[in-house]
Motif scaffolding. Sequence first.
Motif, short mmCIF file in Angstrom:
data_model
loop_
_atom_site.label_atom_id
_atom_site.label_comp_id
_atom_site.label_asym_id
_atom_site.label_seq_id
_atom_site.Cartn_x
_atom_site.Cartn_y
_atom_site.Cartn_z
N GLY A 206 0.80 -1.22 0.00
CA GLY A 206 0.00 0.00 0.00
C GLY A 206 0.83 1.26 0.00
O GLY A 206 0.32 2.35 -0.28
N LYS A 231 6.00 -9.56 2.48
CA LYS A 231 6.82 -10.33 1.55
C LYS A 231 6.92 -9.68 0.16
O LYS A 231 8.02 -9.56 -0.37
CB LYS A 231 6.26 -11.76 1.45
CG LYS A 231 7.06 -12.69 0.55
CD LYS A 231 6.50 -14.10 0.66
CE LYS A 231 7.32 -15.09 -0.12
NZ LYS A 231 7.21 -14.88 -1.56
N HIS A 244 11.62 -8.80 5.85
CA HIS A 244 10.37 -9.50 5.52
C HIS A 244 9.89 -10.32 6.71
O HIS A 244 10.61 -11.15 7.23
CB HIS A 244 10.66 -10.34 4.26
CG HIS A 244 9.83 -11.56 4.07
ND1 HIS A 244 10.26 -12.62 3.32
CD2 HIS A 244 8.61 -11.92 4.52
CE1 HIS A 244 9.35 -13.56 3.31
NE2 HIS A 244 8.34 -13.17 4.03
N GLY A 249 9.02 -15.44 6.50
CA GLY A 249 10.04 -14.46 6.88
C GLY A 249 10.35 -14.56 8.36
O GLY A 249 10.26 -15.63 8.95
N ALA A 265 -2.83 -10.72 4.97
CA ALA A 265 -2.97 -12.10 4.47
C ALA A 265 -2.55 -13.06 5.57
O ALA A 265 -1.72 -12.74 6.43
CB ALA A 265 -2.09 -12.29 3.23
N GLN A 267 -0.64 -15.53 5.64
CA GLN A 267 0.80 -15.82 5.74
C GLN A 267 1.55 -14.69 6.46
O GLN A 267 2.57 -14.92 7.08
CB GLN A 267 1.41 -16.02 4.35
CG GLN A 267 0.86 -17.20 3.59
CD GLN A 267 -0.35 -16.84 2.73
OE1 GLN A 267 -0.86 -15.73 2.80
NE2 GLN A 267 -0.79 -17.78 1.91
N ASN A 282 -4.99 1.35 7.09
CA ASN A 282 -5.31 0.82 5.77
C ASN A 282 -6.51 1.58 5.20
O ASN A 282 -7.45 1.88 5.93
CB ASN A 282 -5.62 -0.69 5.88
CG ASN A 282 -5.55 -1.39 4.54
OD1 ASN A 282 -6.20 -1.00 3.59
ND2 ASN A 282 -4.75 -2.45 4.49
N ALA A 287 -10.17 -4.75 4.76
CA ALA A 287 -8.87 -5.45 4.78
C ALA A 287 -8.86 -6.46 5.94
O ALA A 287 -9.25 -6.13 7.07
CB ALA A 287 -7.73 -4.44 4.96
N ASP A 300 -5.84 6.92 4.60
CA ASP A 300 -4.68 6.94 3.70
C ASP A 300 -3.39 7.11 4.52
O ASP A 300 -3.23 8.10 5.24
CB ASP A 300 -4.86 8.12 2.74
CG ASP A 300 -3.80 8.15 1.66
OD1 ASP A 300 -2.76 7.48 1.82
OD2 ASP A 300 -4.01 8.85 0.66
N ALA A 301 -2.50 6.14 4.38
CA ALA A 301 -1.23 6.18 5.13
C ALA A 301 -0.46 7.48 4.88
O ALA A 301 0.21 7.99 5.78
CB ALA A 301 -0.37 4.99 4.74
P1 FAD Z 1 -1.36 -6.21 -0.75
O1 FAD Z 1 -2.06 -7.49 -0.57
O2 FAD Z 1 -1.25 -5.64 -2.12
O3 FAD Z 1 -2.08 -5.16 0.22
C1 FAD Z 1 -1.81 -3.78 0.23
C2 FAD Z 1 -2.76 -3.16 1.24
O4 FAD Z 1 -2.48 -1.77 1.31
C3 FAD Z 1 -4.25 -3.30 0.87
O5 FAD Z 1 -4.96 -3.84 1.97
C4 FAD Z 1 -4.69 -1.88 0.56
O6 FAD Z 1 -6.03 -1.61 0.96
C5 FAD Z 1 -3.72 -1.07 1.39
N1 FAD Z 1 -3.48 0.29 0.88
C6 FAD Z 1 -3.38 0.70 -0.42
N2 FAD Z 1 -3.12 2.02 -0.47
C7 FAD Z 1 -3.04 2.46 0.82
C8 FAD Z 1 -2.80 3.73 1.41
N3 FAD Z 1 -2.55 4.82 0.67
N4 FAD Z 1 -2.81 3.82 2.77
C9 FAD Z 1 -3.06 2.71 3.54
N5 FAD Z 1 -3.30 1.49 3.02
C10 FAD Z 1 -3.28 1.35 1.67
N6 FAD Z 1 3.34 -12.40 2.89
C11 FAD Z 1 3.98 -11.86 3.93
O7 FAD Z 1 3.84 -10.66 4.23
N7 FAD Z 1 4.85 -12.62 4.67
C12 FAD Z 1 5.07 -13.93 4.41
O8 FAD Z 1 5.88 -14.57 5.11
C13 FAD Z 1 4.39 -14.52 3.32
N8 FAD Z 1 4.58 -15.84 3.01
C14 FAD Z 1 3.86 -16.39 1.99
C15 FAD Z 1 3.98 -17.75 1.73
C16 FAD Z 1 3.23 -18.33 0.72
C17 FAD Z 1 3.40 -19.79 0.46
C18 FAD Z 1 2.36 -17.54 -0.05
C19 FAD Z 1 1.53 -18.17 -1.13
C20 FAD Z 1 2.23 -16.19 0.20
C21 FAD Z 1 2.98 -15.58 1.20
N9 FAD Z 1 2.88 -14.22 1.48
C22 FAD Z 1 3.52 -13.70 2.55
C23 FAD Z 1 2.11 -13.32 0.61
C24 FAD Z 1 0.72 -13.00 1.15
O9 FAD Z 1 -0.20 -14.00 0.74
C25 FAD Z 1 0.22 -11.64 0.63
O10 FAD Z 1 0.24 -11.66 -0.76
C26 FAD Z 1 1.07 -10.48 1.12
O11 FAD Z 1 1.22 -10.52 2.52
C27 FAD Z 1 0.41 -9.17 0.72
O12 FAD Z 1 1.29 -8.12 0.98
P2 FAD Z 1 0.73 -6.65 1.22
O13 FAD Z 1 -0.32 -6.70 2.26
O14 FAD Z 1 1.90 -5.76 1.42
O15 FAD Z 1 0.13 -6.26 -0.21
#
Ligand code: FAD
Length: 315
Positions: A206, A231, A244, A249, A265, A267, A282, A287, A300-301
């Motif tokens: 985000g 991640k 991470h 991680g 998520a 994970q 968020n 979320a 908004d962050a």
């Molecule tokens: P996104 O899912 O893209 O989320 C971004 C968030 O930011 C959204 O909720 C959105 O609403 C918010 N946002 C957008 N703009 C703003 C703003 N301006 N201000 C505030 N909020 C905003 N992930 C991990 O983190 N750690 C792990 O160890 C890990 N291991 C995994 C292992 C496996 C086998 C698999 C399949 C996946 C793994 N994942 C892991 C990935 C995990 O499933 C998610 O895809 C990941 O955590 C999503 O990262 P994120 O929340 O940064 O991104």
Amino acid sequence: MSVLVYTESDNGTFKKVALEVASYGKAVADQLGTTVTAVTINAQDTSVLGNHGVDKVLSVTNSKLETFNANAYAEVIKQAAEQEGAKVIIVSSSADSKYMAPLLAVALNAGFASNVVDAPSSTSPFTVKRTAFTNKAFNMTSINTDVKLIGLSKNAFGLKEHSSSATVEEFSPSIPENGVHVDAVDKVTGKVTIADAEIVVSGGRGLKGPENWGLVEELAQVLGAATACSKPVSDLGWRPHSEHVGQTGKPVASNLYIAIGISGAIQHLAGINASKVKVVINTDPEAPFFKAADYGVVGDAFEIVPKLTEKLKAF
Ligand code: FAD
């Protein structure tokens, strides 16, 4: 018979987990009606251990042990345990101790319980509470071997103060020449590491790109916190892999975890479940992270985080 604790140090200074292990050792020793001995390796000021319940310190000073070596460290602790006739040996859940503990358990023919979060509920049978399924559940584990090895979870038992002083003895165990040797690479000089942090400020996708990480770093600096990330953020190269957190991680067991722009998520949550207070910022009220949060800000962050940082600077 005494309880033996391994009190880890970094460049001669005790880590916070060392004092937690000492505090826990005192609680176990009180239950067993015995004393606490600490074994230290190249630590400088051992007097602080008395304040956390240690009665006696076995102080090892040896240049061969300057960098962590799992086999050699396990051998030192084994010899200390044998000298003291210790039946309960306690180590932390640091990366080094997690690596070393199975070797130590084999050397001592000890039953090993990792991820322990509380003082024994019973000493006969010796039963401890542990986390399971990446901190989603607890179980009670009884160790039936004569010698018992405990791996204490970080930030689970806390620090307990005792106004006593410890006697210090030089201890010169024989050090094996073989072993797994890991060269220490200090990548995060001057920064709080995730492992030792009381507070972690973590950013997700985000935040849109690495150019915006100043938001996270400034908030972390004001709070004296470590920085972390999801991640995808490290996969995209926005942040180093050492930041991470999650299932694949680093685990985080901080007192406060602030998640900015992280969806939550499963994970990701698996790695931060052990943190005590979780704050989520968020834009999306749906979320999943909000379900796991203690406090949530829908917004908004880029607006909220600078305001939060400014407010905190005023304290
Ligand atoms: P996104 O899912 O893209 O989320 C971004 C968030 O930011 C959204 O909720 C959105 O609403 C918010 N946002 C957008 N703009 C703003 C703003 N301006 N201000 C505030 N909020 C905003 N992930 C991990 O983190 N750690 C792990 O160890 C890990 N291991 C995994 C292992 C496996 C086998 C698999 C399949 C996946 C793994 N994942 C892991 C990935 C995990 O499933 C998610 O895809 C990941 O955590 C999503 O990262 P994120 O929340 O940064 O991104």
